[in-house]
Design a protein around this motif. Structure first.
Motif, PDB file in Angstrom:
ATOM      1  N   ILE A 172      -4.841   5.185  33.229  1.00  0.00           N
ATOM      2  CA  ILE A 172      -3.862   6.240  33.499  1.00  0.00           C
ATOM      3  C   ILE A 172      -2.464   5.756  33.141  1.00  0.00           C
ATOM      4  CG2 ILE A 172      -2.789   7.636  35.305  1.00  0.00           C
ATOM      5  CD1 ILE A 172      -5.465   7.697  36.751  1.00  0.00           C
ATOM      6  N   TYR A 173      -2.108   4.558  33.620  1.00  0.00           N
ATOM      7  CA  TYR A 173      -0.775   4.030  33.361  1.00  0.00           C
ATOM      8  C   TYR A 173      -0.613   3.664  31.886  1.00  0.00           C
ATOM      9  CZ  TYR A 173       3.647   1.889  34.709  1.00  0.00           C
ATOM     10  OH  TYR A 173       4.989   1.605  34.852  1.00  0.00           O
ATOM     11  N   GLU A 174      -1.691   3.216  31.267  1.00  0.00           N
ATOM     12  CA  GLU A 174      -1.649   2.897  29.839  1.00  0.00           C
ATOM     13  C   GLU A 174      -1.345   4.153  29.024  1.00  0.00           C
ATOM     14  OE1 GLU A 174      -1.982   0.770  26.224  1.00  0.00           O
ATOM     15  OE2 GLU A 174      -1.890   0.003  28.290  1.00  0.00           O
ATOM     16  N   ASN A 175      -2.005   5.247  29.344  1.00  0.00           N
ATOM     17  CA  ASN A 175      -1.760   6.495  28.621  1.00  0.00           C
ATOM     18  C   ASN A 175      -0.347   7.008  28.856  1.00  0.00           C
ATOM     19  OD1 ASN A 175      -4.335   6.517  27.537  1.00  0.00           O
ATOM     20  ND2 ASN A 175      -5.174   7.906  29.083  1.00  0.00           N
ATOM     21  N   ARG A 176       0.125   6.848  30.084  1.00  0.00           N
ATOM     22  CA  ARG A 176       1.501   7.260  30.380  1.00  0.00           C
ATOM     23  C   ARG A 176       2.488   6.455  29.541  1.00  0.00           C
ATOM     24  NH1 ARG A 176       5.980   4.220  33.138  1.00  0.00           N
ATOM     25  NH2 ARG A 176       7.521   5.869  33.504  1.00  0.00           N
ATOM     26  N   ASN A 177       2.278   5.152  29.435  1.00  0.00           N
ATOM     27  CA  ASN A 177       3.180   4.315  28.644  1.00  0.00           C
ATOM     28  C   ASN A 177       3.146   4.691  27.165  1.00  0.00           C
ATOM     29  OD1 ASN A 177       4.098   2.891  30.846  1.00  0.00           O
ATOM     30  ND2 ASN A 177       2.648   1.207  30.600  1.00  0.00           N
ATOM     31  N   ARG A 178       1.986   5.080  26.679  1.00  0.00           N
ATOM     32  CA  ARG A 178       1.898   5.482  25.268  1.00  0.00           C
ATOM     33  C   ARG A 178       2.592   6.820  25.032  1.00  0.00           C
ATOM     34  NH1 ARG A 178      -2.937   2.619  22.097  1.00  0.00           N
ATOM     35  NH2 ARG A 178      -3.163   0.814  23.471  1.00  0.00           N
ATOM     36  N   LEU A 179       2.586   7.674  26.049  1.00  0.00           N
ATOM     37  CA  LEU A 179       3.370   8.903  25.937  1.00  0.00           C
ATOM     38  C   LEU A 179       4.858   8.597  25.860  1.00  0.00           C
ATOM     39  CD1 LEU A 179       2.063  11.744  28.286  1.00  0.00           C
ATOM     40  CD2 LEU A 179       1.894  11.552  25.823  1.00  0.00           C
ATOM     41  N   ASN A 208      -4.064  16.332  30.474  1.00  0.00           N
ATOM     42  CA  ASN A 208      -5.350  15.897  29.937  1.00  0.00           C
ATOM     43  C   ASN A 208      -5.215  14.606  29.146  1.00  0.00           C
ATOM     44  OD1 ASN A 208      -8.257  16.858  29.630  1.00  0.00           O
ATOM     45  ND2 ASN A 208      -7.723  16.415  27.502  1.00  0.00           N
ATOM     46  N   MET A 209      -4.122  14.452  28.409  1.00  0.00           N
ATOM     47  CA  MET A 209      -3.936  13.225  27.629  1.00  0.00           C
ATOM     48  C   MET A 209      -3.798  12.010  28.533  1.00  0.00           C
ATOM     49  SD  MET A 209      -1.639  14.189  24.284  1.00  0.00           S
ATOM     50  CE  MET A 209      -0.232  14.781  25.196  1.00  0.00           C
ATOM     51  N   VAL A 210      -3.121  12.168  29.660  1.00  0.00           N
ATOM     52  CA  VAL A 210      -2.898  11.039  30.565  1.00  0.00           C
ATOM     53  C   VAL A 210      -4.137  10.734  31.393  1.00  0.00           C
ATOM     54  CG1 VAL A 210      -1.549  10.231  32.540  1.00  0.00           C
ATOM     55  CG2 VAL A 210      -0.416  11.444  30.676  1.00  0.00           C
ATOM     56  N   LEU A 211      -4.839  11.759  31.847  1.00  0.00           N
ATOM     57  CA  LEU A 211      -5.900  11.573  32.842  1.00  0.00           C
ATOM     58  C   LEU A 211      -7.308  11.730  32.288  1.00  0.00           C
ATOM     59  CD1 LEU A 211      -4.291  13.631  35.766  1.00  0.00           C
ATOM     60  CD2 LEU A 211      -4.093  11.176  35.318  1.00  0.00           C
ATOM     61  N   GLY A 212      -7.460  12.089  31.035  1.00  0.00           N
ATOM     62  CA  GLY A 212      -8.779  12.389  30.511  1.00  0.00           C
ATOM     63  C   GLY A 212      -9.724  11.192  30.449  1.00  0.00           C
ATOM     64  N   HIS A 213     -10.955  11.407  30.879  1.00  0.00           N
ATOM     65  CA  HIS A 213     -12.029  10.422  30.739  1.00  0.00           C
ATOM     66  C   HIS A 213     -13.347  11.179  30.910  1.00  0.00           C
ATOM     67  CE1 HIS A 213     -14.657   6.969  31.197  1.00  0.00           C
ATOM     68  NE2 HIS A 213     -13.634   6.159  30.938  1.00  0.00           N
ATOM     69  N   PRO A 214     -14.275  11.062  29.968  1.00  0.00           N
ATOM     70  CA  PRO A 214     -15.498  11.868  30.030  1.00  0.00           C
ATOM     71  C   PRO A 214     -16.385  11.570  31.237  1.00  0.00           C
ATOM     72  CG  PRO A 214     -15.649  10.222  28.289  1.00  0.00           C
ATOM     73  CD  PRO A 214     -14.229  10.217  28.761  1.00  0.00           C
ATOM     74  N   ASP A 215     -16.243  10.374  31.862  1.00  0.00           N
ATOM     75  CA  ASP A 215     -17.095  10.016  32.994  1.00  0.00           C
ATOM     76  C   ASP A 215     -16.483  10.377  34.343  1.00  0.00           C
ATOM     77  OD1 ASP A 215     -18.968   8.982  31.242  1.00  0.00           O
ATOM     78  OD2 ASP A 215     -18.059   6.992  31.237  1.00  0.00           O
ATOM     79  N   ALA A 216     -15.253  10.862  34.349  1.00  0.00           N
ATOM     80  CA  ALA A 216     -14.615  11.253  35.604  1.00  0.00           C
ATOM     81  C   ALA A 216     -15.022  12.676  35.962  1.00  0.00           C
ATOM     82  CB  ALA A 216     -13.094  11.152  35.473  1.00  0.00           C
ATOM     83  N   LYS A 217     -14.867  13.026  37.212  1.00  0.00           N
ATOM     84  CA  LYS A 217     -15.193  14.373  37.663  1.00  0.00           C
ATOM     85  C   LYS A 217     -14.337  15.381  36.905  1.00  0.00           C
ATOM     86  CE  LYS A 217     -15.337  17.344  41.754  1.00  0.00           C
ATOM     87  NZ  LYS A 217     -15.037  17.454  43.199  1.00  0.00           N
ATOM     88  N   GLU A 227     -11.809   2.125  27.278  1.00  0.00           N
ATOM     89  CA  GLU A 227     -11.521   2.661  25.946  1.00  0.00           C
ATOM     90  C   GLU A 227     -11.903   4.133  25.816  1.00  0.00           C
ATOM     91  OE1 GLU A 227     -14.163   1.153  22.759  1.00  0.00           O
ATOM     92  OE2 GLU A 227     -15.165   0.036  24.356  1.00  0.00           O
ATOM     93  N   HIS A 228     -12.787   4.618  26.685  1.00  0.00           N
ATOM     94  CA  HIS A 228     -13.175   6.023  26.616  1.00  0.00           C
ATOM     95  C   HIS A 228     -12.099   6.945  27.192  1.00  0.00           C
ATOM     96  CE1 HIS A 228     -17.669   4.694  26.546  1.00  0.00           C
ATOM     97  NE2 HIS A 228     -17.028   4.469  25.410  1.00  0.00           N
ATOM     98  N   ALA A 229     -11.029   6.369  27.721  1.00  0.00           N
ATOM     99  CA  ALA A 229      -9.909   7.167  28.240  1.00  0.00           C
ATOM    100  C   ALA A 229      -8.827   7.359  27.188  1.00  0.00           C
ATOM    101  CB  ALA A 229      -9.313   6.490  29.476  1.00  0.00           C
ATOM    102  N   SER A 230      -9.122   7.079  25.942  1.00  0.00           N
ATOM    103  CA  SER A 230      -8.123   7.121  24.872  1.00  0.00           C
ATOM    104  C   SER A 230      -7.380   8.458  24.835  1.00  0.00           C
ATOM    105  CB  SER A 230      -8.805   6.888  23.521  1.00  0.00           C
ATOM    106  OG  SER A 230      -7.917   7.142  22.461  1.00  0.00           O
ATOM    107  N   LEU A 231      -6.061   8.392  24.942  1.00  0.00           N
ATOM    108  CA  LEU A 231      -5.287   9.633  24.891  1.00  0.00           C
ATOM    109  C   LEU A 231      -5.362  10.277  23.511  1.00  0.00           C
ATOM    110  CD1 LEU A 231      -1.412   9.107  24.750  1.00  0.00           C
ATOM    111  CD2 LEU A 231      -3.058   7.430  23.907  1.00  0.00           C
ATOM    112  N   TYR A 232      -5.748   9.496  22.485  1.00  0.00           N
ATOM    113  CA  TYR A 232      -5.884  10.063  21.139  1.00  0.00           C
ATOM    114  C   TYR A 232      -7.092  11.003  21.078  1.00  0.00           C
ATOM    115  CZ  TYR A 232      -2.979   5.932  20.561  1.00  0.00           C
ATOM    116  OH  TYR A 232      -2.005   4.984  20.723  1.00  0.00           O
ATOM    117  N   ASP A 233      -8.127  10.699  21.833  1.00  0.00           N
ATOM    118  CA  ASP A 233      -9.256  11.620  21.975  1.00  0.00           C
ATOM    119  C   ASP A 233      -8.908  12.766  22.923  1.00  0.00           C
ATOM    120  OD1 ASP A 233     -11.158  10.716  20.239  1.00  0.00           O
ATOM    121  OD2 ASP A 233     -12.355   9.652  21.723  1.00  0.00           O
ATOM    122  N   ASN A 234      -8.229  12.411  24.004  1.00  0.00           N
ATOM    123  CA  ASN A 234      -7.901  13.419  25.016  1.00  0.00           C
ATOM    124  C   ASN A 234      -7.012  14.520  24.453  1.00  0.00           C
ATOM    125  OD1 ASN A 234      -9.324  11.795  26.783  1.00  0.00           O
ATOM    126  ND2 ASN A 234      -7.498  10.878  27.710  1.00  0.00           N
TER     127      ASN A 234
END
Length: 630
Positions: free
Chosen positions: A241-248, A286-295, A314-321
């Motif tokens: 989550i924090y990694e995606n936020r930093n990339r934003l 969705n970009m920050v919090l997305g992950h296919p295995d999360a609820k 790695e499945h939380a990649s904001l580039y996929d999200n």
């Protein structure tokens, strides 16, 4: 270093848990009620976090209108999610209305201004009963076209709603409602509204600017400061989550991700997609919090330890999200923003050079340095151990690993890497462009053209030549190379013919002396438009709006693609433009015949101009006289 599964222990939700849950409520979940203004205040009170604050230029304009001496009513128009209710609520508060009264179920609310006038608020026209609707529209007409100054209306409505209500009311009254056409013209043509009606159309907001503001508001929210002492980041552990936020935030790529996503959204806008603020917020969450295995495909703080332990960061990649890859396909495609982004084919479109680097770069000595710089330098979402293991299995494993069914894991990872590559490859990287990895390979040229025209500049000679060549190939159906003039061709009677070898007239590729082709920016749509004048002093040249799809079509045809293999709709649009040019040429010819003082004798011959294609590919017009046999 990314922690291994055994090094990360489950922990209690992080100190930013309330903020993350609030942000998650903006995401594309089945019940994301926070995206509706009616629920924002309650959600903020429950979460006890600061709101996501966005500027509202239209709100400031509305306030200035009320503060002026102008009288009349206010119409706030837009589609679902544009912020109509938010603007109404903010204006209600600004005028002294109480939050308690606003939260009441009454569909019509009134507040008395300091100068004694009464403002009647309707936050959603569709909520009114037929009797309430008639009364509101009567007040609208009286305050705009009559002399009613003591009361005025502030109404929020979708474009179609207000026009339909006015039409139905006019029919029941046995007349054409006098406000319907002025409002419709204001929506469709940006025409001036009646002097006492202020129309604020929220759909005219620039998508790129809106997206940039939303991303900044989410990434810079003050509650991220609570993440500093979170146990889920101890000892070098990566919180996705924090990694995606930093990339934003764009600290490591100088804002490249946000800029390219903004470019994609801008191309989608000019192609006709309207993406309201509601969709922008859903995309950011969705970009920050997305992950296919999360609820529901969206993480909370309590999900992070499990994801870290299973080594699934790695499945939380904001580039996929960004493309809704973390969501079920049906839910993702129910959102206009994900449908619009899916049209670019990012992840499925690629180039040989990019795929060659991703597949063979780790072992090819000539590519290793580039692979390390563009892939291995990103250990979170780039050349991760999982990606490298799947790559080794694909390249060196058993035969079953290279079959289509057996290679599904690696091909899915490859699609993810293509998306990451689109957003991360540096500008000007030799041999690796990002737009060629999309369905809009020439979108970069299109955006540059728009920027040049908006700044008062001219279109580059290279882009102009490509457009002219594409137009010529569509109009003639011939693989001609001419880029200095336009052939307006026909088949002798059928303007929609795919192959036309008779040249009715020619026009210079650049406007000269009032004749020829000019590319300008339409002030209403902000799209480039091709104007072709077939004669000097022509007041109304033939015009053709250049959307990104049409621009792509012409550029690909200029490079050798067959028109019918790209888009039949585009081809039909081009042929319709050709028919318009042929009609204008016919009218010019008729006018010239009428203006002739001494017409020549008619010897029964007919002059035809045939288009011949030389070995070099250049087309030439050859005049042939045909005489009917007696």
């Amino acid at each position: 270093m990314i922690k291994t599964p055994g090094e990360v222990q489950a922990s209690s939700p992080g100190p930013s848990n309330a903020w993350i849950k609030f942000l998650r409520s903006y995401g594309p979940t089945p019940n994301n009620t926070t995206l509706f203004d009616e629920y924002v205040t309650g959600a903020l009170g429950k979460a006890k976090v600061a709101p996501i604050t966005l500027s509202s230029p239209e709100l400031e304009k509305i306030k200035r209108r009320l503060a002026s001496d102008d009288r009349g009513s206010i119409l706030i128009a837009g589609t679902a999610g544009d912020g109509k209710t938010y603007h109404c609520r903010s204006l209600w508060t600004e005028l002294g209305g109480s939050p308690h009264d606003w939260a009441s179920p009454a569909a019509v609310k009134e507040v008395t201004l300091a100068d004694g006038r009464v403002a009647t608020f309707i936050k959603d026209l569709s909520e009114l009963t037929p009797e309430q609707s008639d009364a509101a529209l009567a007040l609208l007409e009286e305050s705009v076209l009559g002399s009613q100054d003591a009361k005025f209306l502030v109404v929020a409505a979708n474009h179609g709603q207000i026009l339909e209500r006015l039409r139905d009311l006019g029919i029941r009254q046995g007349r054409t409602h006098p406000l319907r056409k002025p409002i419709q013209d204001a929506f469709l043509q940006a025409s001036e509204a009646p002097a006492r009606l202020a129309i604020f159309d929220l759909t005219r907001a620039t998508h790129r600017e809106t997206l940039g503001e939303v991303l900044s508001a989410v990434a810079n929210h003050p509650d991220w400061g609570n993440c500093g002492g979170c146990s889920q980041q101890e000892g070098g552990a990566v919180c996705p989550i924090y990694e995606n936020r930093n990339r934003l935030l764009g600290a490591n790529d100088k804002g490249r991700f946000s800029k390219r996503l903004g470019d994609v959204v801008e191309v989608a806008r000019v192609n006709g997609w309207h993406l309201p603020v509601r969709d922008m917020l859903a995309l950011a969450a969705n970009m920050v919090l997305g992950h296919p295995d999360a609820k529901e495909g969206l993480m909370t703080c309590s999900d992070v330890p499990k994801i870290q332990k299973a080594n699934l960061i790695e499945h939380a990649s904001l580039y996929d999200n960004a493309f809704g890859a973390n969501l079920p396909l049906r839910r993702a495609m129910s959102r206009p923003v994900f449908r619009a982004l899916a049209a670019f084919g990012i992840g499925s479109e690629t180039t040989n050079a990019a795929d060659g680097l991703m597949v063979y770069g780790a072992d090819d000595p000539q590519l290793t340095a580039t692979f390390d710089r563009l892939m291995r330098s990103d250990p979170v979402y780039g050349a991760t151990p999982g990606y490298l293991a799947a790559l080794d299995s694909y390249l060196e494993g058993e035969e079953s690993a290279r079959l289509e069914s057996g290679a599904s894991e690696f091909l899915a990872r490859l699609q993810t890497q293509r998306r990451r590559f689109f957003f991360t490859v540096p500008d000007g990287e030799p041999g690796y462009g990002h737009w060629p990895m999309t369905a809009f390979r020439f979108a970069g040229d299109y955006l540059s053209m728009v920027d040049f025209l908006a700044g008062g500049g001219a279109v580059s000679d290279g882009v102009r030549a490509r457009l002219v060549k594409g137009l010529n190939r569509v109009m003639t159906g011939l693989l001609i190379e001419n880029d200095d003039k336009l052939f307006v061709a026909s088949s002798g009677g059928f303007s929609q013919s795919r192959v036309s070898v008779l040249c009715d007239t020619e026009a210079p590729a650049k406007r000269q002396g009032g004749k020829g082709m000019r590319i300008r920016l339409d002030p209403l749509t902000a799209r480039p438009t091709i104007d072709v004048a077939l004669a000097q002093g022509e007041v109304h040249p033939a015009s053709f709006a250049l959307t990104p799809v049409r621009f792509e079509f012409l550029c690909r045809v200029a490079e050798g693609a067959l028109p019918g293999s790209f888009s039949n709709e585009c081809l039909e649009d081009m042929l319709a433009f050709k028919a318009k040019l042929l009609r204008k040429e016919e009218l010019l010819r008729e006018r010239m015949l009428l203006e002739e003082d001494e017409p020549g004798s008619d010897d029964g011959s007919l002059a035809l101009n045939f288009i011949d294609v030389e070995q070099s590919g250049l087309g030439l017009s050859r005049r042939v006289s045909v005489r009917a046999a007696s």
